[in-house]
Scaffold this active site. Structure first.
Site, PDB file in Angstrom:
ATOM      1  CB  VAL A  47      -0.963   0.009   1.217  1.00 15.92           C
ATOM      2  CG1 VAL A  47      -1.742   1.315   1.292  1.00 15.92           C
ATOM      3  CG2 VAL A  47      -1.918  -1.175   1.149  1.00 15.92           C
ATOM      4  CB  CYS A  48       4.084   2.001   1.713  1.00 16.78           C
ATOM      5  SG  CYS A  48       3.685   1.372   3.357  1.00 16.78           S
ATOM      6  N   PRO A  49       3.746   2.301  -1.433  1.00 14.96           N
ATOM      7  CG  PRO A  49       4.375   0.620  -2.926  1.00 14.96           C
ATOM      8  CD  PRO A  49       4.051   0.867  -1.491  1.00 14.96           C
ATOM      9  CG  LEU A  52       5.092   6.688   0.218  1.00 19.43           C
ATOM     10  CD1 LEU A  52       6.199   5.653   0.357  1.00 19.43           C
ATOM     11  CD2 LEU A  52       5.332   7.863   1.141  1.00 19.43           C
TER      12      LEU A  52
END
Length: 188
Positions: A47-49, A52
């Site tokens: 999920v993070c990328p 970001l």
């Protein structure tokens, strides 16, 4: 006591940013500026990328609004660089990534998951006086929306610049605001 309205505590973190050498960032570097601390669990995840990258697509707009952005995880600045060099999504991002391997920032902002050594998925907006004005925290599997973050920052900036005014739900720049008073009680 809640974190909203509190002043950020001193910190020092090493940053990675595209086109720059590694450099240190402290609370003194954001004095007099708006800043976003965008915590995420870890580099090389799922999920993070997506979050970001979404925030990265709003970075130029945020810069025009006088807002600096920092992605923060408990990874090192070396890991941030390696992720940048190997991920198509992360490679496009222009804002700085702070390494928080000593957990200073994660503890200061109250988002460290001690048992895992990872930060929660959380966003904090700090005003030019170092006071936390906004925060959002979600569970591991729920990503954030940069459009909504930008809307909230605009509202926070408006309220700061227009004492006595508040922004109602779904407020957008240029929309009507409210001036809280006894005359409004029971009429909204």
């Amino acid at each position: 006591m809640g974190i909203i309205g509190s002043t950020i505590t001193p910190f020092k973190a090493t940053a990675f940013q595209t086109g720059k050498d590694f450099f240190d960032v402290t609370e003194k570097d954001i004095a007099g500026k708006w800043a976003v601390f965008f915590f995420y669990p870890a580099d090389f995840t799922f999920v993070c990328p997506t979050e970001l990258e979404d925030l990265g697509e709003h970075y130029d707009m945020l810069q025009k609004m006088g807002v600096e952005v920092f992605g923060v995880s408990t990874d090192t600045h070396f890991s941030h660089k390696a992720w940048h060099d190997t991920s198509e999504k992360i490679n496009k991002i222009k804002y700085a990534f702070l390494g928080d391997q000593l957990h200073t920032l994660s503890k200061n902002f109250g988002v460290l998951r001690e048992e895992m050594g990872l930060a929660d998925r959380a966003t904090f907006v700090v005003d030019p006086d170092g006071v936390i004005q906004l925060m959002e925290q979600t569970c591991e599997g729920v990503g954030r929306n940069a459009n909504e973050l930008v809307r909230k920052i605009r509202a926070a900036q408006y309220v700061r610049n227009n004492p006595g005014q508040v922004c109602p739900a779904k407020w957008e720049e240029g929309s009507d605001t409210l001036a809280p008073s006894l005359d409004l009680v029971g009429k909204i």
